[in-house]
Design an enzyme around this catalytic site. Structure first.
Site, PDB file in Angstrom:
ATOM      1  N   ARG A   1      -8.559  -0.732   8.044  1.00  0.00           N
ATOM      2  CA  ARG A   1      -9.576   0.158   7.484  1.00  0.00           C
ATOM      3  C   ARG A   1      -9.937   1.238   8.498  1.00  0.00           C
ATOM      4  O   ARG A   1     -11.099   1.403   8.868  1.00  0.00           O
ATOM      5  CB  ARG A   1     -10.808  -0.634   7.083  1.00  0.00           C
ATOM      6  CG  ARG A   1     -11.565   0.062   5.961  1.00  0.00           C
ATOM      7  CD  ARG A   1     -12.577  -0.820   5.301  1.00  0.00           C
ATOM      8  NE  ARG A   1     -13.173  -0.070   4.200  1.00  0.00           N
ATOM      9  CZ  ARG A   1     -13.971  -0.603   3.301  1.00  0.00           C
ATOM     10  NH1 ARG A   1     -14.275  -1.871   3.359  1.00  0.00           N
ATOM     11  NH2 ARG A   1     -14.485   0.121   2.335  1.00  0.00           N
ATOM     12  N   CYS A   2      -8.925   1.954   8.921  1.00  0.00           N
ATOM     13  CA  CYS A   2      -9.070   2.820  10.087  1.00  0.00           C
ATOM     14  C   CYS A   2      -7.916   3.803  10.094  1.00  0.00           C
ATOM     15  O   CYS A   2      -6.798   3.451   9.768  1.00  0.00           O
ATOM     16  CB  CYS A   2      -9.029   1.935  11.328  1.00  0.00           C
ATOM     17  SG  CYS A   2      -8.525   2.738  12.839  1.00  0.00           S
TER      18      CYS A   2
ATOM     19  N   GLU B   1     -13.039   4.644   5.186  1.00  0.00           N
ATOM     20  CA  GLU B   1     -13.079   3.908   6.443  1.00  0.00           C
ATOM     21  C   GLU B   1     -14.227   4.306   7.355  1.00  0.00           C
ATOM     22  O   GLU B   1     -14.397   3.716   8.427  1.00  0.00           O
ATOM     23  CB  GLU B   1     -11.744   4.098   7.164  1.00  0.00           C
ATOM     24  CG  GLU B   1     -10.598   3.616   6.314  1.00  0.00           C
ATOM     25  CD  GLU B   1      -9.240   4.146   6.707  1.00  0.00           C
ATOM     26  OE1 GLU B   1      -8.243   3.537   6.352  1.00  0.00           O
ATOM     27  OE2 GLU B   1      -9.188   5.196   7.383  1.00  0.00           O
TER      28      GLU B   1
ATOM     29  N   GLN C   1       0.818  -1.211   0.000  1.00  0.00           N
ATOM     30  CA  GLN C   1       0.000   0.000   0.000  1.00  0.00           C
ATOM     31  C   GLN C   1       0.853   1.263   0.000  1.00  0.00           C
ATOM     32  O   GLN C   1       0.338   2.362  -0.180  1.00  0.00           O
ATOM     33  CB  GLN C   1      -0.902   0.032   1.248  1.00  0.00           C
ATOM     34  CG  GLN C   1      -1.921  -1.085   1.297  1.00  0.00           C
ATOM     35  CD  GLN C   1      -2.720  -1.094   2.591  1.00  0.00           C
ATOM     36  OE1 GLN C   1      -2.793  -2.121   3.239  1.00  0.00           O
ATOM     37  NE2 GLN C   1      -3.321   0.017   2.981  1.00  0.00           N
TER      38      GLN C   1
END
Lengths: 786, 288
Positions: free
Chosen positions: A368-369, A738, A221
């Site tokens: 996802r935060c 998110e 990522q």
């Protein structure tokens, strides 16, 4: 020439995803699809013990197997000073174990062979002797004085504490609690979960002895940051390292860190002189790579008798596993957890956080935060719901009474955040209206009279995303700006190169729409390139909902720069002064004479064929965007569940989600993100956990034990929006990837607890399995019988 | 997947398959649907030297009634059971169980006989077959025998099947002219193994239960036949007291372990709730 009527408004259009063509045809290109000449294959031997001294490793039988090229151990790596590596939080992590293994699944040795079958056969021939040590799985016991020190490799480390970090004002908070009429408290564990991307980790390291160039295909990522870390770890010159992150099958924070497999494959390729591929299996991914959450939280909320919040006290203990290995802004030891005051005008707050080592896999990635805002949002929304019960107030009204009001923005919170914009009541009202909240409450009462259990949960979350302003945000010292390079070709087509990296978020469409919106080049004429460090400008990558706030902003800014230059060129070709020109969507025209115009495509051609004397040719530019602030998306979710009073099973009946992420570039993609997040929130609340037994055995290292919801049990989602633009983002956007993972778990949990309210139930830790719900009902009934 | 290397045979007759088993015995495994064997080989928990794939043998996929009893051939997939009109009309416990087993991909390949031979205590088919009083037909190169499902299961993942035998058929006795059956399963998500499963089959004679079959999934070292509950129902009328008593006896027959799916108490309670629900449903159906 006259401009024909055509599409010029690209913002807010649900353009179909450009990248989906290749994905639905099976023509994506993932790391495992890449095959290089003379490529070898690597497999990893993992520790069966959670904590043990490594007494001996015998690799002779494995090395003797036909087709095995090399067996790499920690001892071999140590000779090259590569047995340990830094983590993105400034800790260290073993590449291959040398002294001890510290979690079950730790990397002990690697086999490099002609094919993966032989590599796996050879793993069974490596003989390792372990001397088991006491195992610590409970972070509270880990901090006991007599606990064995897990990280005895670290000089000066005398216990298992990683950090102690505080935010807010203790004295002011203590005073607030002294004056309180009501204090509500909650202890809850946000369980260890795992991002479990569809594609596990994979890389091909290709150290070319002829050119000296190191090319690493990696499912990452954050390829640029990885390149820098690799240069620092290996000592290889950074200009000779190229990271190529091709199509990625999901990341969710799991693919930000550097993992041992990547380092060993690179070292092996360097030693052997051939490309080495490592494709991780599912068990390896779940057992050893970045897990998420695992916060043990205590919250206390002080209120006056009218329900006005006075103060918040929070204690948090983070179970980090054996290494502090999440990507973390270095200034904030517990990430952005201190945004725990949420959507409320909180006069005082004090947050105490501690991180502890345990004999579990390293990580603590923000799944996802945005750096632990998920756990913070969960705690405050659960506390507020319980406070409403304690005060016998309607939970929606307690929230309304305490929201930060629209006129208070920009709002400086007591823990140091500057909220950019918001209208929380508007989102709440819309959610209540669309869910038929009052009718649900009436039905709940009717059903309870019949012995049936309906629960209604609310969450009014606020997130902090888009890291981040360089004054506060860096990873290992590298500031968290991001970049965009835009080149418009002579024929009016363009290529946009970004420092962020999509893992399924739809960047190739969304960012092309930004260019289209700013410069009038249709999205189909804009190629978006990401993930190749030799061919994109430097950036920190995609996670923490930061791509649109940073890379998206950079794209808008660079497109505007190009538009300014285009105006000069247009003035030259139309033979007027630049100030006589006006811009409309995709062309310039002379003020008062709309027939005299030139399209952006014509200007682009002129930039290479007929540019003004004294001006540089071409139409391209690069921008590094340092965001002035974070963005603060928010929303309200309403969830209604029915609970089976006999079995504890619960089913979601209603999910109404109102999200406000400012201006939406591609509403379809935004809604897809929200649905994904609502699904993951449902998964965490209902079924997901990486659990361990007392010996440190991981009980969640396959999809039989670590559960992902299917379409069958995933609820139906009803989505709505309000729009409160970010005042500082060039397009008024906020991050959104998110929001729903952050906001929804508390809504599900509040709904289940709400169904059992009459039994005195005030908390069920996630995952709220049917068994746990049943136990809570049993305890409630027994307490009432007494 | 990277299993250990093995030799693969795909015989086209049952005789050839049996000859291969006679030759390779314990080093060989029969491959039918592969939904249990292949995952085990992937993880290298199983590493047979020889695979005898029976999928190319013609005529093993029959699903039919003959002389009043049901025969399910070794290559009948769970999805065949799910879609069969015969099963839907005459064997409601099987019809209820089939769609609850794993997911469509597994059901399309996994076989009923294979599930029985795998003897996973969390396997659903074994409970259904125990409740129905089914037998397994086992063939070897030298002969054929029938084994009651209760005698087949010898512990978790262990059966009394000999290494040289192939289970060719399940044989299910006549369910009775008037029967009731169902399968209730507690699972954490679609595709999950059972946390608790309850199979109920009742042969009815007017108001009375003529014969009852109750078997439990995932609450012991193997699928459990709740004998005392069955006996309590035999000859009885399905009133509330009888239902309560049978449900409690079934719960007592369970021997569950506490794990992440729930405590032993919880699982035992689920058995009680499920048996109550199944029998109440039978009572209601009968009344209607």
């Amino acid at each position: 020439m006259a401009v024909e009527e055509k599409e010029i408004e690209w913002l807010g259009k649900s353009v179909k995803r450009k990248e989906d063509d290749r994905f639905v045809r099976g023509a994506g290109n993932y790391v495992d699809d890449v095959v290089l000449p003379n490529m070898l294959h690597m497999a990893i031997l993992r520790s069966p013990f959670a904590h043990a001294r490594l007494t001996s490793i015998d690799t002779s039988a494995a090395e003797a197997l036909d087709g095995v090229v090399a067996v790499v151990t920690g001892a071999l790596l140590a000779e090259h000073n590569l047995a340990w590596m830094p983590t993105l939080s400034g800790d260290t992590q073993a590449v291959l174990a040398t002294d001890k293994v510290r979690f079950q699944g730790q990397e002990v040795a690697c086999v490099v062979a002609e094919n993966p079958y032989i590599a796996h056969d050879a793993l069974e021939l490596i003989e390792v002797e372990y001397d088991p040590l006491p195992v610590i799985v409970d972070p509270k016991k880990s901090l006991d004085d007599d606990a064995p020190v897990i990280r005895n490799d670290k000089e000066g480390q005398k216990d298992n504490r990683i950090y102690h970090w505080e935010a807010g004002d203790k004295e002011a908070t203590d005073r607030a609690f002294e004056g309180a009429d009501v204090v509500v408290s909650l202890d809850t564990h946000y369980p260890r979960s795992h991002p479990a991307p569809l594609e596990c980790c994979a890389c091909i390291a290709d150290v070319n002895p002829g050119t000296g160039k190191t090319t690493i295909y990696m499912t990452s990522q954050a390829p640029h940051a990885i390149r820098t870390v690799f240069a620092m770890v290996t000592g290889l010159p950074e200009q000779n390292i190229q990271i190529i992150s091709p199509d990625i099958g999901g990341g969710f924070g799991n693919k930000v860190p550097v993992y041992p497999g990547y380092v060993v494959a690179t070292a092996a390729s360097l030693l052997i002189g051939q490309p080495v591929k490592w494709t991780e299996d599912r068990s390896g991914n779940l057992a050893s790579t970045g897990f998420a959450r695992d916060f043990h939280m205590h919250g206390e909320l002080a209120l006056d008798r009218d329900g006005k919040m006075l103060g918040l006290r929070v204690g948090m203990l983070s179970d980090q596993g054996y290494a502090y290995a999440d990507a973390q802004p270095s200034k904030f030891k517990a990430g952005l957890f201190h945004i725990v005051t949420g959507s409320y005008d909180m006069p005082a707050a004090h947050v105490v956080t501690d991180g502890a080592y345990t004999n579990k896999a390293p990580g603590g990635v923000a799944y996802r935060c945005s750096f632990r805002v998920t756990e913070a949002s969960f705690l405050i929304e659960r506390l507020v719901q319980n406070a409403a019960y304690e005060m016998d107030m309607e939970p929606a009204e307690l929230r309304r009474k305490n929201f930060i009001r629209p006129e208070q923005f920009p709002y400086t919170s007591v823990t140091g955040f500057i909220y950019d914009s918001g209208d929380y009541e508007k989102a709440l009202d819309l959610a209540l209206e669309k869910s038929g909240y009052n009718e649900l409450r009436a039905e709940q009462k009717r059903m309870r009279d019949e012995g049936k259990l309906l629960g209604i949960g609310l969450a009014s979350f606020t997130e902090v995303v888009g890291a981040g302003p360089s004054r506060d945000y860096d990873i290992l010292g590298i500031k968290m700006f991001d970049s965009a390079e835009l080149r418009v070709h002579p024929t009016g087509k363009a290529i946009l190169k970004l420092g962020v990296k999509s893992q399924g978020q739809g960047h190739e469409t969304t960012f092309a729409q930004i260019v289209a919106s700013e410069l009038g080049i249709p999205p189909d004429d804009v190629t978006v390139q990401e993930g190749d460090t030799d061919n994109t400008p430097y950036g920190l990558g995609t996670y923490a909902s930061r791509s649109t706030p940073t890379g998206g902003a950079a794209t808008a800014v660079v497109a505007r720069k190009l538009r300014e230059k285009a105006k000069e060129i247009a003035a030259h070709t139309l033979e007027v002064a630049p100030e006589d020109l006006e811009w409309k969507g995709d062309h310039f025209f002379v003020k008062g004479a709309p027939d005299q115009s030139t399209t952006i495509q014509e200007v682009a051609f002129a930039a290479y064929t007929n540019h003004p004397q004294g001006m540089e040719a071409g139409l391209e530019g690069v921008t590094y965007y340092d965001p002035p602030n974070m963005t603060y998306p928010f929303g309200t979710y309403v969830v209604a569940v029915e609970v089976d009073a006999k079995t504890g099973e619960w089913k979601v009946r209603t999910v109404v989600a109102v999200d406000d992420c400012g201006i939406r570039i591609n509403p379809m993609i935004v809604e897809g993100q929200i649905m994904g997040g609502l699904t993951e929130g449902f998964a965490m609340s209902s079924m997901q956990q990486i659990a361990f037994d007392e010996e440190g055995n991981c009980l969640g290292s396959n999809f039989m034990d670590y559960l992902l919801p299917t379409a069958w049990e995933t609820p139906h989602f009803e989505l709505h929006e309000t729009v409160t633009p970010s005042p500082h983002h060039p397009m008024g956007c906020k991050g959104v990837g998110e929001s729903a993972t952050v906001g929804s778990p508390a809504a599900y949990a509040n709904a289940v607890v709400d169904a059992l309210l009459h039994l005195g139930v005030r908390n069920i830790d996630m995952p709220m399995t049917s068994a746990k719900v049943w136990e809570a009902m049993q305890q409630g009934r027994q307490a009432q019988d007494q | 997947m990277f299993p250990r290397s093995f030799e693969y045979f795909a015989p086209t007759s049952i005789e050839d398959a049996l000859a291969l088993l006679a030759e390779h015995g314990e080093d060989a495994k029969v491959l039918a649907g592969g939904q249990s064997l292949i995952p085990l080989m992937k993880l290298r928990f199983a590493a047979p030297d020889y695979i005898v794939d029976i999928n190319r043998i013609q005529g093993l996929d029959y699903l039919e009634e003959q002389d009043g009893s049901l025969r399910i051939g070794a290559l009948v997939r769970t999805s065949d059971m799910e879609r069969s009109e015969l099963i839907a009309s005459r064997y409601p416990a099987m019809a209820a169980a089939a769609p609850l087993i794993s997911d469509p991909v597994v059901r399309n390949l996994g076989t009923v006989v294979g599930s029985l031979c795998h003897a996973d205590p969390q396997g659903d088919w074994a409970s259904v077959m125990l409740a129905m009083g089914a037998e397994l037909v086992c063939r070897s190169a030298t002969g054929e025998r029938r084994v009651a499902i209760g005698d087949l299961i010898d512990g978790p993942f262990t059966t009394t099947l000999e290494p040289n035998e192939i289970a060719t058929e399940v044989h299910v006795p006549d369910p009775g002219a008037h029967s009731f059956g169902t399968y209730l399963k507690l699972e954490r998500k679609v595709g999950d193994f059972a946390s608790v499963g309850v199979a109920v089959h009742l042969a009815l004679d007017g108001d009375r239960v003529e014969r009852a079959g109750i078997a439990l999934t995932a609450v012991g070292a193997g699928n459990i036949k709740a004998k005392e509950a069955e006996d309590a129902l035999a000859g009885a009328v399905l009133d509330d007291a009888t239902i309560d008593r049978a449900a409690s006896l079934a719960a007592e027959a369970a021997d569950p372990k506490t794990d992440l799916r729930g405590s032993a108490d919880y699982k035992r309670e689920i058995v009680r709730v499920f048996v109550t629900r199944a029998l109440s449903q039978a009572a209601t159906a009968k009344a209607a």
